[in-house]
Design a protein around this motif. Structure first.
Motif, PDB file in Angstrom:
ATOM      1  N   GLY A 107      36.893  31.799  30.650  1.00  0.00           N
ATOM      2  CA  GLY A 107      35.852  32.442  31.445  1.00  0.00           C
ATOM      3  C   GLY A 107      36.209  33.859  31.836  1.00  0.00           C
ATOM      4  O   GLY A 107      35.363  34.758  31.788  1.00  0.00           O
ATOM      5  N   ILE A 108      37.456  34.062  32.223  1.00  0.00           N
ATOM      6  CA  ILE A 108      37.902  35.417  32.603  1.00  0.00           C
ATOM      7  C   ILE A 108      37.810  36.361  31.411  1.00  0.00           C
ATOM      8  O   ILE A 108      37.339  37.503  31.532  1.00  0.00           O
ATOM      9  N   GLU A 109      38.249  35.889  30.254  1.00  0.00           N
ATOM     10  CA  GLU A 109      38.222  36.735  29.060  1.00  0.00           C
ATOM     11  C   GLU A 109      36.812  36.964  28.544  1.00  0.00           C
ATOM     12  O   GLU A 109      36.576  37.899  27.775  1.00  0.00           O
ATOM     13  N   ALA A 110      35.863  36.110  28.953  1.00  0.00           N
ATOM     14  CA  ALA A 110      34.479  36.280  28.514  1.00  0.00           C
ATOM     15  C   ALA A 110      33.744  37.362  29.311  1.00  0.00           C
ATOM     16  O   ALA A 110      32.703  37.848  28.867  1.00  0.00           O
ATOM     17  N   VAL A 111      34.282  37.719  30.471  1.00  0.00           N
ATOM     18  CA  VAL A 111      33.671  38.803  31.258  1.00  0.00           C
ATOM     19  C   VAL A 111      33.922  40.124  30.544  1.00  0.00           C
ATOM     20  O   VAL A 111      35.065  40.427  30.181  1.00  0.00           O
ATOM     21  N   PRO A 112      32.886  40.914  30.301  1.00  0.00           N
ATOM     22  CA  PRO A 112      33.074  42.187  29.571  1.00  0.00           C
ATOM     23  C   PRO A 112      34.138  43.068  30.226  1.00  0.00           C
ATOM     24  O   PRO A 112      34.206  43.178  31.447  1.00  0.00           O
ATOM     25  N   LYS A 113      34.981  43.666  29.391  1.00  0.00           N
ATOM     26  CA  LYS A 113      36.058  44.514  29.909  1.00  0.00           C
ATOM     27  C   LYS A 113      35.514  45.721  30.673  1.00  0.00           C
ATOM     28  O   LYS A 113      36.204  46.296  31.518  1.00  0.00           O
ATOM     29  N   GLY A 114      34.286  46.075  30.376  1.00  0.00           N
ATOM     30  CA  GLY A 114      33.682  47.199  31.088  1.00  0.00           C
ATOM     31  C   GLY A 114      33.551  46.959  32.578  1.00  0.00           C
ATOM     32  O   GLY A 114      33.484  47.914  33.368  1.00  0.00           O
ATOM     33  N   GLN A 115      33.534  45.680  32.979  1.00  0.00           N
ATOM     34  CA  GLN A 115      33.445  45.361  34.404  1.00  0.00           C
ATOM     35  C   GLN A 115      34.690  45.826  35.148  1.00  0.00           C
ATOM     36  O   GLN A 115      34.621  46.252  36.299  1.00  0.00           O
ATOM     37  N   TRP A 116      35.848  45.739  34.489  1.00  0.00           N
ATOM     38  CA  TRP A 116      37.078  46.250  35.093  1.00  0.00           C
ATOM     39  C   TRP A 116      37.001  47.768  35.263  1.00  0.00           C
ATOM     40  O   TRP A 116      37.398  48.301  36.299  1.00  0.00           O
TER      41      TRP A 116
END
Length: 215
Positions: A107-116
Protein backbone atom coordinates in the motif's frame (compact mmCIF):
# COMPACT_ATOMS: atom_id res chain seq x y z
CA UNK A 1 -30.29 -33.71 20.46
CA UNK A 2 -31.71 -30.36 21.56
CA UNK A 3 -30.66 -31.11 25.15
CA UNK A 4 -27.11 -31.79 23.94
CA UNK A 5 -26.99 -28.48 22.11
CA UNK A 6 -28.41 -26.50 25.03
CA UNK A 7 -26.04 -28.10 27.53
CA UNK A 8 -23.04 -27.37 25.26
CA UNK A 9 -23.80 -23.73 24.53
CA UNK A 10 -22.56 -22.19 27.84
CA UNK A 11 -19.09 -23.71 27.42
CA UNK A 12 -18.99 -22.85 23.72
CA UNK A 13 -20.00 -19.25 24.41
CA UNK A 14 -17.29 -19.06 27.07
CA UNK A 15 -14.78 -20.25 24.47
CA UNK A 16 -16.23 -17.81 21.94
CA UNK A 17 -15.60 -14.91 24.31
CA UNK A 18 -11.96 -15.96 24.71
CA UNK A 19 -11.66 -16.27 20.92
CA UNK A 20 -13.09 -12.77 20.44
CA UNK A 21 -10.75 -11.24 23.02
CA UNK A 22 -7.78 -13.10 21.56
CA UNK A 23 -8.73 -12.00 18.04
CA UNK A 24 -9.13 -8.32 18.92
CA UNK A 25 -5.89 -8.16 20.90
CA UNK A 26 -3.97 -10.02 18.18
CA UNK A 27 -5.43 -7.83 15.42
CA UNK A 28 -4.20 -4.72 17.26
CA UNK A 29 -0.78 -6.24 17.94
CA UNK A 30 -0.25 -7.63 14.43
CA UNK A 31 -1.39 -4.38 12.81
CA UNK A 32 1.06 -2.28 14.82
CA UNK A 33 3.88 -4.75 14.25
CA UNK A 34 3.07 -5.09 10.56
CA UNK A 35 2.96 -1.34 10.07
CA UNK A 36 6.30 -0.92 11.83
CA UNK A 37 7.90 -3.62 9.67
CA UNK A 38 6.44 -2.07 6.52
CA UNK A 39 7.79 1.36 7.44
CA UNK A 40 11.23 -0.14 8.00
CA UNK A 41 11.07 -2.07 4.72
CA UNK A 42 10.28 1.10 2.76
CA UNK A 43 12.71 3.33 4.68
CA UNK A 44 16.17 4.47 3.65
CA UNK A 45 17.72 2.79 6.68
CA UNK A 46 19.50 -0.34 5.36
CA UNK A 47 19.81 -2.08 8.73
CA UNK A 48 16.16 -1.54 9.60
CA UNK A 49 15.01 -2.64 6.16
CA UNK A 50 17.11 -5.81 6.36
CA UNK A 51 15.80 -6.70 9.83
CA UNK A 52 12.22 -6.20 8.66
CA UNK A 53 12.83 -8.31 5.55
CA UNK A 54 14.29 -11.18 7.60
CA UNK A 55 11.33 -10.99 9.99
CA UNK A 56 8.70 -11.14 7.25
CA UNK A 57 10.39 -13.93 5.33
CA UNK A 58 11.08 -15.98 8.45
CA UNK A 59 7.55 -16.01 9.81
CA UNK A 60 5.83 -16.22 6.44
CA UNK A 61 7.90 -19.32 5.79
CA UNK A 62 7.02 -21.19 9.00
CA UNK A 63 3.71 -22.58 10.34
CA UNK A 64 1.83 -20.56 12.94
CA UNK A 65 1.88 -23.55 15.31
CA UNK A 66 5.69 -23.49 15.39
CA UNK A 67 5.60 -19.81 16.35
CA UNK A 68 3.11 -20.47 19.16
CA UNK A 69 5.06 -23.46 20.47
CA UNK A 70 8.35 -21.58 20.35
CA UNK A 71 6.97 -18.64 22.29
CA UNK A 72 5.07 -20.62 24.93
CA UNK A 73 7.66 -23.32 25.58
CA UNK A 74 10.70 -21.26 24.60
CA UNK A 75 10.00 -18.59 27.21
CA UNK A 76 9.71 -21.29 29.90
CA UNK A 77 12.97 -22.83 28.66
CA UNK A 78 14.79 -19.60 29.44
CA UNK A 79 13.35 -19.54 32.96
CA UNK A 80 10.48 -17.11 32.49
CA UNK A 81 6.74 -17.60 32.79
CA UNK A 82 4.09 -16.55 30.30
CA UNK A 83 0.39 -17.32 30.54
CA UNK A 84 -1.52 -18.93 27.71
CA UNK A 85 -3.45 -15.82 26.73
CA UNK A 86 -0.31 -13.67 26.48
CA UNK A 87 1.47 -16.41 24.53
CA UNK A 88 -1.46 -16.64 22.13
CA UNK A 89 -1.56 -12.90 21.53
CA UNK A 90 2.19 -12.66 21.10
CA UNK A 91 2.39 -15.66 18.78
CA UNK A 92 -0.50 -14.61 16.54
CA UNK A 93 0.65 -10.98 16.47
CA UNK A 94 4.19 -11.90 15.44
CA UNK A 95 3.04 -14.43 12.85
CA UNK A 96 0.24 -12.40 11.28
CA UNK A 97 2.28 -9.21 11.54
CA UNK A 98 4.66 -10.65 8.95
CA UNK A 99 1.80 -10.99 6.45
CA UNK A 100 0.24 -7.66 7.36
CA UNK A 101 3.59 -5.93 6.86
CA UNK A 102 3.53 -7.01 3.21
CA UNK A 103 0.00 -5.63 2.84
CA UNK A 104 1.11 -2.28 4.25
CA UNK A 105 4.32 -2.28 2.22
CA UNK A 106 2.37 -2.79 -1.00
CA UNK A 107 0.00 0.00 0.00
CA UNK A 108 2.79 2.43 0.84
CA UNK A 109 4.56 1.72 -2.44
CA UNK A 110 1.30 2.16 -4.34
CA UNK A 111 1.03 5.80 -3.25
CA UNK A 112 2.46 7.96 -6.07
CA UNK A 113 5.97 9.19 -5.29
CA UNK A 114 4.84 12.66 -6.24
CA UNK A 115 2.96 12.81 -2.94
CA UNK A 116 6.29 12.83 -1.10
CA UNK A 117 7.53 15.66 -3.30
CA UNK A 118 4.38 17.71 -2.73
CA UNK A 119 4.76 17.19 1.02
CA UNK A 120 8.34 18.49 0.89
CA UNK A 121 7.20 21.54 -1.06
CA UNK A 122 4.61 22.19 1.65
CA UNK A 123 7.42 22.15 4.23
CA UNK A 124 6.60 18.82 5.87
CA UNK A 125 9.41 16.63 7.11
CA UNK A 126 9.38 12.91 6.34
CA UNK A 127 7.58 11.92 9.53
CA UNK A 128 4.89 14.54 9.05
CA UNK A 129 4.52 13.62 5.39
CA UNK A 130 4.11 9.94 6.21
CA UNK A 131 1.48 10.35 8.91
CA UNK A 132 -0.40 13.27 7.34
CA UNK A 133 -0.24 12.44 3.62
CA UNK A 134 1.02 8.94 2.84
CA UNK A 135 -0.61 6.88 5.60
CA UNK A 136 -4.19 8.15 5.00
CA UNK A 137 -3.90 7.21 1.32
CA UNK A 138 -2.31 3.87 2.22
CA UNK A 139 -5.21 3.06 4.54
CA UNK A 140 -7.72 3.29 1.71
CA UNK A 141 -5.61 0.98 -0.45
CA UNK A 142 -4.92 -1.71 2.15
CA UNK A 143 -8.30 -1.89 3.89
CA UNK A 144 -9.81 -4.79 1.88
CA UNK A 145 -6.71 -7.06 1.91
CA UNK A 146 -6.13 -6.11 5.53
CA UNK A 147 -9.64 -7.23 6.46
CA UNK A 148 -9.01 -10.49 4.61
CA UNK A 149 -5.88 -11.01 6.69
CA UNK A 150 -7.89 -10.37 9.84
CA UNK A 151 -10.25 -13.15 8.78
CA UNK A 152 -7.26 -15.47 8.51
CA UNK A 153 -6.12 -14.41 11.97
CA UNK A 154 -9.51 -15.13 13.53
CA UNK A 155 -9.47 -18.64 12.07
CA UNK A 156 -5.88 -19.13 13.23
CA UNK A 157 -7.03 -18.63 16.83
CA UNK A 158 -8.30 -22.24 16.71
CA UNK A 159 -4.66 -23.39 16.56
CA UNK A 160 -3.98 -21.81 19.96
CA UNK A 161 -5.92 -24.75 21.44
CA UNK A 162 -2.79 -26.83 20.72
CA UNK A 163 -0.99 -25.10 23.60
CA UNK A 164 -3.96 -25.55 25.91
CA UNK A 165 -5.87 -22.27 25.73
CA UNK A 166 -9.59 -22.71 26.39
CA UNK A 167 -10.82 -20.83 23.35
CA UNK A 168 -13.71 -21.93 21.14
CA UNK A 169 -12.04 -24.92 19.49
CA UNK A 170 -10.56 -26.16 22.77
CA UNK A 171 -13.96 -26.00 24.48
CA UNK A 172 -15.48 -27.91 21.57
CA UNK A 173 -12.83 -30.61 21.89
CA UNK A 174 -13.42 -30.82 25.65
CA UNK A 175 -17.16 -31.36 25.11
CA UNK A 176 -16.51 -34.05 22.50
CA UNK A 177 -14.08 -35.82 24.85
CA UNK A 178 -16.69 -35.79 27.60
CA UNK A 179 -19.95 -36.63 25.83
CA UNK A 180 -19.04 -37.60 22.27
CA UNK A 181 -21.22 -36.41 19.34
CA UNK A 182 -18.31 -34.82 17.43
CA UNK A 183 -20.41 -34.04 14.34
CA UNK A 184 -22.95 -32.00 16.29
CA UNK A 185 -20.40 -30.22 18.47
CA UNK A 186 -18.02 -29.32 15.67
CA UNK A 187 -20.94 -28.08 13.59
CA UNK A 188 -21.80 -25.74 16.47
CA UNK A 189 -18.17 -24.63 16.67
CA UNK A 190 -18.10 -24.01 12.92
CA UNK A 191 -21.36 -22.04 13.14
CA UNK A 192 -19.91 -19.77 15.82
CA UNK A 193 -16.74 -19.16 13.79
CA UNK A 194 -18.97 -18.41 10.81
CA UNK A 195 -20.96 -15.91 12.89
CA UNK A 196 -17.72 -14.04 13.63
CA UNK A 197 -16.19 -14.16 10.16
CA UNK A 198 -19.21 -13.77 7.88
CA UNK A 199 -19.97 -10.09 8.63
CA UNK A 200 -16.34 -9.14 8.03
CA UNK A 201 -16.26 -11.20 4.85
CA UNK A 202 -19.44 -9.53 3.57
CA UNK A 203 -17.99 -6.12 4.35
CA UNK A 204 -14.87 -6.91 2.30
CA UNK A 205 -17.01 -8.06 -0.64
CA UNK A 206 -19.20 -4.97 -0.40
CA UNK A 207 -16.18 -2.66 -0.19
CA UNK A 208 -14.52 -4.28 -3.21
CA UNK A 209 -17.77 -4.08 -5.18
CA UNK A 210 -18.18 -0.39 -4.32
CA UNK A 211 -14.58 0.36 -5.33
CA UNK A 212 -14.99 -1.44 -8.65
CA UNK A 213 -18.11 0.58 -9.43
CA UNK A 214 -16.40 3.87 -8.58
CA UNK A 215 -13.40 3.00 -10.74
Amino acid sequence: MSDLILSSLPLLFKGLLVTLLLSVASIIGSTLLGLLAAVLRTSNVPVGAQIARVYTELFRGTPVLITLMFIYFGVAYFGYEINLFAAGILGLSIYQGAYISEVFRAGIEAVPKGQWEVSQILGLDKRQAFFSVILPQTRKIVLPPLAGQYLSLIKDTSIVSMIGMSELMHQGQAIVDRIGQPVVIYLLVAALYFAICYPLSRWVQHHNHTRSQLS
